[in-house]
Design a protein around this motif. Structure first.
Motif, PDB file in Angstrom:
ATOM      1  N   THR A  89       0.870  -1.185   0.000  1.00 58.94           N
ATOM      2  CA  THR A  89       0.000   0.000   0.000  1.00 58.94           C
ATOM      3  C   THR A  89       0.907   1.235   0.000  1.00 58.94           C
ATOM      4  OG1 THR A  89       0.053   0.056   2.400  1.00 58.94           O
ATOM      5  CG2 THR A  89      -1.747  -1.209   1.381  1.00 58.94           C
ATOM      6  N   ASP A  90       0.327   2.411  -0.079  1.00 57.04           N
ATOM      7  CA  ASP A  90       1.148   3.641  -0.018  1.00 57.04           C
ATOM      8  C   ASP A  90       1.916   3.697   1.297  1.00 57.04           C
ATOM      9  OD1 ASP A  90       0.359   4.364  -2.499  1.00 57.04           O
ATOM     10  OD2 ASP A  90      -1.215   5.751  -1.849  1.00 57.04           O
ATOM     11  N   ALA A  91       1.232   3.265   2.383  1.00 60.11           N
ATOM     12  CA  ALA A  91       1.901   3.255   3.696  1.00 60.11           C
ATOM     13  C   ALA A  91       3.064   2.260   3.659  1.00 60.11           C
ATOM     14  CB  ALA A  91       0.912   2.856   4.794  1.00 60.11           C
ATOM     15  N   GLY A  92       2.860   1.141   2.966  1.00 63.28           N
ATOM     16  CA  GLY A  92       3.907   0.119   2.845  1.00 63.28           C
ATOM     17  C   GLY A  92       5.095   0.653   2.059  1.00 63.28           C
ATOM     18  N   LYS A  93       4.812   1.395   0.973  1.00 61.12           N
ATOM     19  CA  LYS A  93       5.912   1.958   0.161  1.00 61.12           C
ATOM     20  C   LYS A  93       6.688   2.999   0.961  1.00 61.12           C
ATOM     21  CE  LYS A  93       3.559   1.119  -4.218  1.00 61.12           C
ATOM     22  NZ  LYS A  93       2.576   1.681  -5.140  1.00 61.12           N
ATOM     23  N   ALA A  94       5.965   3.793   1.745  1.00 67.99           N
ATOM     24  CA  ALA A  94       6.631   4.813   2.572  1.00 67.99           C
ATOM     25  C   ALA A  94       7.530   4.122   3.604  1.00 67.99           C
ATOM     26  CB  ALA A  94       5.584   5.687   3.275  1.00 67.99           C
ATOM     27  N   ARG A  95       7.002   3.038   4.190  1.00 72.04           N
ATOM     28  CA  ARG A  95       7.790   2.289   5.185  1.00 72.04           C
ATOM     29  C   ARG A  95       9.025   1.669   4.520  1.00 72.04           C
ATOM     30  NH1 ARG A  95      10.111   2.429   9.371  1.00 72.04           N
ATOM     31  NH2 ARG A  95      11.367   0.564   9.540  1.00 72.04           N
ATOM     32  N   ALA A  96       8.861   1.179   3.262  1.00 76.13           N
ATOM     33  CA  ALA A  96       9.986   0.581   2.532  1.00 76.13           C
ATOM     34  C   ALA A  96      11.091   1.608   2.329  1.00 76.13           C
ATOM     35  CB  ALA A  96       9.509   0.028   1.187  1.00 76.13           C
ATOM     36  N   LEU A  97      10.698   2.826   1.948  1.00 82.60           N
ATOM     37  CA  LEU A  97      11.699   3.890   1.711  1.00 82.60           C
ATOM     38  C   LEU A  97      12.421   4.262   3.008  1.00 82.60           C
ATOM     39  CD1 LEU A  97       9.661   6.002  -0.859  1.00 82.60           C
ATOM     40  CD2 LEU A  97      11.817   4.801  -1.307  1.00 82.60           C
ATOM     41  N   ASP A  98      11.657   4.325   4.107  1.00 88.59           N
ATOM     42  CA  ASP A  98      12.267   4.600   5.422  1.00 88.59           C
ATOM     43  C   ASP A  98      13.291   3.513   5.765  1.00 88.59           C
ATOM     44  OD1 ASP A  98      10.961   6.867   5.987  1.00 88.59           O
ATOM     45  OD2 ASP A  98       9.530   6.032   7.443  1.00 88.59           O
ATOM     46  N   ALA A  99      12.856   2.269   5.575  1.00 83.40           N
ATOM     47  CA  ALA A  99      13.708   1.134   5.938  1.00 83.40           C
ATOM     48  C   ALA A  99      14.965   1.091   5.051  1.00 83.40           C
ATOM     49  CB  ALA A  99      12.932  -0.177   5.814  1.00 83.40           C
ATOM     50  N   LEU A 100      14.804   1.412   3.743  1.00 78.00           N
ATOM     51  CA  LEU A 100      15.954   1.423   2.829  1.00 78.00           C
ATOM     52  C   LEU A 100      16.940   2.538   3.203  1.00 78.00           C
ATOM     53  CD1 LEU A 100      14.079   0.661  -0.500  1.00 78.00           C
ATOM     54  CD2 LEU A 100      15.982  -0.693   0.405  1.00 78.00           C
ATOM     55  N   ALA A 101      16.403   3.636   3.761  1.00 78.40           N
ATOM     56  CA  ALA A 101      17.289   4.730   4.196  1.00 78.40           C
ATOM     57  C   ALA A 101      18.152   4.271   5.379  1.00 78.40           C
ATOM     58  CB  ALA A 101      16.455   5.957   4.582  1.00 78.40           C
ATOM     59  N   GLN A 102      17.604   3.337   6.172  1.00 78.15           N
ATOM     60  CA  GLN A 102      18.382   2.831   7.319  1.00 78.15           C
ATOM     61  C   GLN A 102      19.365   1.739   6.887  1.00 78.15           C
ATOM     62  OE1 GLN A 102      15.666   1.712  10.540  1.00 78.15           O
ATOM     63  NE2 GLN A 102      14.390   3.436   9.926  1.00 78.15           N
ATOM     64  N   SER A 103      18.954   0.895   5.933  1.00 79.89           N
ATOM     65  CA  SER A 103      19.840  -0.153   5.416  1.00 79.89           C
ATOM     66  C   SER A 103      19.304  -0.613   4.073  1.00 79.89           C
ATOM     67  CB  SER A 103      19.888  -1.341   6.372  1.00 79.89           C
ATOM     68  OG  SER A 103      20.390  -2.474   5.688  1.00 79.89           O
ATOM     69  N   GLU A 104      20.196  -0.684   3.080  1.00 77.39           N
ATOM     70  CA  GLU A 104      19.793  -1.097   1.730  1.00 77.39           C
ATOM     71  C   GLU A 104      19.547  -2.607   1.653  1.00 77.39           C
ATOM     72  OE1 GLU A 104      19.356  -0.028  -1.452  1.00 77.39           O
ATOM     73  OE2 GLU A 104      19.370   2.088  -0.950  1.00 77.39           O
ATOM     74  N   TYR A 105      19.861  -3.330   2.725  1.00 80.88           N
ATOM     75  CA  TYR A 105      19.816  -4.791   2.646  1.00 80.88           C
ATOM     76  C   TYR A 105      18.395  -5.308   2.434  1.00 80.88           C
ATOM     77  CZ  TYR A 105      20.482  -9.722   3.610  1.00 80.88           C
ATOM     78  OH  TYR A 105      20.504 -11.085   3.477  1.00 80.88           O
ATOM     79  N   PHE A 106      18.249  -6.204   1.447  1.00 83.61           N
ATOM     80  CA  PHE A 106      16.980  -6.934   1.278  1.00 83.61           C
ATOM     81  C   PHE A 106      17.311  -8.299   0.718  1.00 83.61           C
ATOM     82  CE2 PHE A 106      17.677  -5.038  -2.874  1.00 83.61           C
ATOM     83  CZ  PHE A 106      17.233  -5.991  -3.772  1.00 83.61           C
ATOM     84  N   GLY A 107      16.296  -9.167   0.631  1.00 80.05           N
ATOM     85  CA  GLY A 107      16.549 -10.531   0.127  1.00 80.05           C
ATOM     86  C   GLY A 107      16.559 -11.520   1.272  1.00 80.05           C
ATOM     87  N   SER A 108      17.547 -12.417   1.267  1.00 82.17           N
ATOM     88  CA  SER A 108      17.586 -13.507   2.244  1.00 82.17           C
ATOM     89  C   SER A 108      17.535 -13.010   3.687  1.00 82.17           C
ATOM     90  CB  SER A 108      18.878 -14.310   2.053  1.00 82.17           C
ATOM     91  OG  SER A 108      19.012 -15.237   3.110  1.00 82.17           O
TER      92      SER A 108
END
Length: 436
Positions: A89-108
């Protein structure tokens, strides 16, 4: 080759979110960042990327759905086994951007350090048993003194540190590689581990060679895949080889300020395998400083690493360390350091008889006919100029040189005193002043 088959117990796949032993916030953020970065919508596709079983991934997706961070697309996709699709959702995308600003790590999803410790125990290098046959199979192409295997076998089987020393060109590096080949079984390397909320990536395709994955046979009653935690990669026992470039800082965690994650140092990547320090004494730092860095790990089977914040923590140290040097150990170590290296093995050059044996074997292999006159010239005229010091690398060097000359001159492979002289000239450079 008669290699041992793996008896290593695989890490069991987590059956529930609680079994993950990771913070719910970290798992939620890695899931959201993965969905944001990959645009995947199906649970089975997301599960593959975050390396969790489908049912555990579904629990994670249900959790973020309850928080209104994702929603069902309402379409069942026939191409994906009629799976429900999900999108942020838009809230989910905003949370994703916040989280990516803290750490780019995703995946496993990372494996918590404490859980990883259990796997290190299951596959410890100290549990392996190497037989004489395995060592002979792995080193059959090398000409070794008969008593060398008597020394090497117990050293490798103990999984403790080994110092190989002796003059250059006698196969210390080749023996190190032979030890690696003798191990022959498979272990499980975590893609990433987690400590104190920080992600440390461990699996490195340069160091780790992934084994062939089992693929399910649709006609088989037994499923073969999915039997272990896919946050790990099944690999050959790793081998890290460093030489003159090694510095003690290469044994520290590497922080990536952009991704805000850490990369495991070389000795952690080599867990369950071998760490070869070749050419000890050629590094910028004195050998004593390099060995001092290994004292705690070698004695206590644990290493101490530090985060950016300065916080220190312990990781398992489960590596067979092989030091290899052309110097005499007394020249480069004090007695306390030498005491900490468990096995010391001298690798010497051959005597004249051993040299001739290697020379004849290499000539046969390379289809170069032996010539008595040329050999007498080599032994009586050439070797006295270097105090009759023979090395294992010399036969192949001289024969390859003569082959190159014959091919250039367009003549059949042959051995003559003149060709020996030309080959010899390339093996040693004459001492002379070069005028600039």
């Amino acid at each position: 080759m008669n290699m041992q088959t793996s008896n290593v117990m695989a890490p069991p796949a987590p059956k529930t979110l609680e079994a993950m032993s990771l913070s719910p916030v970290m798992m939620r953020d890695i899931l959201i960042k993965t969905m944001f970065r990959t645009n995947l919508e199906n649970v089975s596709a997301i599960a593959k990327v975050i390396c969790l079983p489908n049912n555990v991934t579904q629990q994670l997706v249900d959790g973020i759905r309850e928080q209104n961070l994702c929603e069902a697309t309402g379409t069942l996709n026939a191409n994906n086994g009629n799976e429900m699709g999900y999108q942020l959702t838009d809230a989910g995308k905003a949370r994703a951007l916040d989280a990516l600003a803290q750490s780019e790590y995703f995946g496993s999803m990372p494996v918590p350090l404490e859980v990883y410790r259990e796997q290190v125990e299951r596959q410890s290098i100290r549990n392996i048993q190497v037989t004489r046959d395995q060592l002979i199979n792995a080193m059959g192409h090398l000409i070794l003194p008969p008593d060398l295997l008597d020394q090497l076998g117990p050293a490798v089987g103990a999984g403790r540190s080994i110092l190989m020393y002796g003059p250059p060109g006698n196969g210390k590096s080749a023996i190190s590689n032979g030890i690696r080949d003798a191990l022959g079984d498979k272990i499980y390397i975590p893609r990433a581990i987690e400590y104190s909320g920080q992600v440390i990536t461990v699996y490195d395709p340069i160091v780790h060679s992934a084994a062939e994955e089992d693929v399910d046979d649709p006609n088989s009653l037994r499923r073969t895949s999915g039997r272990y935690d896919t946050r790990y990669v099944k690999c050959e026992r790793p081998t890290v080889v460093t030489g003159g470039e090694l510095t003690t800082t290469m044994l520290d965690l590497v922080y990536n300020p952009t991704a805000r994650t850490y990369q495991a140092p070389l000795q952690l990547k080599s867990s369950g395998g071998i760490f070869i320090i070749d050419d000890l004494g050629r590094q910028a730092e004195p050998p004593q400083a390099i060995v001092n860095r290994w004292i705690v790990p070698l004695e206590e089977n644990r290493d101490i690493l530090a985060l950016q914040s300065g916080e220190k923590f312990e990781v398992p140290f489960d590596t067979l360390v092989i030091f290899s040097t052309n110097f005499h150990p007394n020249e480069i170590f004090d007695k306390a350091a030498l005491r900490r290296i468990f096995f010391k093995i001298k690798i010497d050059g051959p005597d004249q008889e051993g040299f001739l044996k290697i020379f004849a074997m290499m000539a046969r292999k390379k289809k170069m006919p032996l010539d008595e006159k040329a050999l007498v010239h080599l032994l009586q005229k050439k070797y006295p100029t270097i105090d009759n010091i023979y090395a294992n690398y010399q036969p192949i060097f001289l024969i390859d040189q003569m082959i190159s000359i014959c091919e250039f001159e367009g003549i059949p492979y042959q051995m003559t005193p003149d060709l020996i002289d030309r080959a010899w000239a390339n093996m040693f450079v004459k001492e002379e002043k070069i005028v600039h």
